[in-house]
Write a protein that holds these residues in place. Structure first.
Motif, short mmCIF file in Angstrom:
data_model
loop_
_atom_site.label_atom_id
_atom_site.label_comp_id
_atom_site.label_asym_id
_atom_site.label_seq_id
_atom_site.Cartn_x
_atom_site.Cartn_y
_atom_site.Cartn_z
N TRP A 18 -10.54 76.33 0.21
CA TRP A 18 -9.55 75.63 -0.62
C TRP A 18 -8.86 74.54 0.21
O TRP A 18 -8.70 73.41 -0.25
CB TRP A 18 -8.52 76.62 -1.19
N GLU A 22 -8.83 70.50 -0.27
CA GLU A 22 -7.59 69.71 -0.31
C GLU A 22 -7.66 68.55 0.68
O GLU A 22 -7.19 67.45 0.40
CB GLU A 22 -6.38 70.60 0.00
N ASN A 27 -5.42 65.37 -0.34
CA ASN A 27 -4.10 65.92 -0.62
C ASN A 27 -3.40 66.27 0.69
O ASN A 27 -2.18 66.35 0.73
CB ASN A 27 -4.20 67.14 -1.54
#
Length: 126
Positions: A18, A22, A27
């Protein structure tokens, strides 16, 4: 993201993947601080030790680095390292599985190439 507790993939690996996603999505950018183990634990409702293990996987791969007393940060070439790793490991494994299945089904190289081209076109068209 919702963690899949029924998956055979350990939760700490899902956390690491995850975070990689990202980073790939930008992000989290180079030099930016990522979530702490406690923030990840709260976000995903998991044990902080499990979250720490996910962070440490990425630190061991030099995708993240630790600043004592400040937390974990994204390494300068993290995005490129993840792209290289996924191309060389994940994508290669997936292609091998597809080729083996094509062999079992009697699919020719030409048919397989055409299927890949069509799938790529579909993705690019949205």
């Amino acid at each position: 993201m919702i963690l899949n507790t029924d998956d055979t993939k350990p939760i700490y690996i899902q956390i690491a993947e995850w975070l990689e996603n990202e980073i790939l999505s930008e992000n989290f950018k180079s030099g930016q601080k990522v979530f702490s183990q406690y923030q990840l634990a709260e976000l995903f409702n998991i044990n902080p030790a499990t979250a720490a293990k996910g962070l440490n996987v990425l630190a061991d791969e030099n995708i993240l680095y630790k600043k004592r007393g400040l937390g974990m940060f994204v390494a300068d070439r993290a995005k490129q390292m993840i792209l290289t790793k996924r191309k060389n490991e994940t994508l290669k494994r997936m292609v091998l599985e597809i080729v083996l299945e094509a062999e079992r089904l009697g699919v020719s190289k030409e048919e397989l190439f055409q299927m890949i081209i069509e799938a790529k076109d579909e993705v690019e068209e949205g």
